[in-house]
Scaffold this motif. Structure first.
Motif: not given
Length: 181
Positions: A146-165
């Motif tokens: 399970h993920w909270s909306v908060r955790r989902t937003l953190l995932h979007i941030i991590a995904e975006t940061t990883q792909h920016a790299g």
């Protein structure tokens, strides 16, 4: 306490921090493709299949999918319950094409789509209950259930940061330009 003004809302505290982290990741991803022609954005520069335009396209699609998850939960995930070993060849090609800029696509349009997707995520961040929890879809890459909306937003941030790299490496291989340092 952090404060961040979005288009129509002033965010404070945790929401402002999440917004700023996502805005920074998006900035570096967009900065990396600045000044590129469509052929450059579509060019592979490493052994990876990734291209700069393809990364913009992929991050947009992934962010949009997670937006739907934040609103609708597991039912919004198209790949829920899919047996990946049984996928038809055209579905596999479509999946891989999400990472590539196609000949009929242009970088400006991909960036405009990303802007629209980002605006919807920002609106969700401003309004959504961060504590709402959704069951994750069945997939071999999730260890939690399970993920909270908060955790989902953190995932979007991590995904975006990883792909920016990833984008920074591809851009440096293309013409020597670096986003940072």
């Amino acid at each position: 306490m952090s404060t961040m003004a979005t288009t129509n809302t002033t965010l404070t505290g945790e929401r402002a921090d999440l917004f700023q982290a996502l805005a920074n990741a998006r900035h570096f991803l967009r900065f990396t493709v600045q000044g590129l022609s469509d052929p450059q954005a579509a060019q592979r520069t490493t052994v990876s299949e990734l291209t700069l335009g393809g990364l913009i396209k992929h991050v947009s699609a992934v962010e949009k999918q997670w937006q739907e998850f934040m609103v609708k939960g597991r039912a919004a995930m198209a790949w829920d319950g899919v047996d990946f070993s049984q996928m038809p060849p055209e579905a596999i090609v479509a999946f891989y094409n999400e990472f590539r800029m196609q000949p009929d696509e242009c970088l400006d349009e991909l960036l405009e789509n990303y802007t629209q997707v980002a605006a919807r995520t920002d609106a969700l961040l401003a309004e959504a209950d961060l504590d709402v929890i959704h069951e994750l879809p069945s997939a071999p890459w999730f260890t939690d259930t399970h993920w909270s909306v908060r955790r989902t937003l953190l995932h979007i941030i991590a995904e975006t940061t990883q792909h920016a790299g990833h984008a920074d490496i591809i851009r440096e291989s293309l013409d020597g330009q670096k986003s940072m340092g």
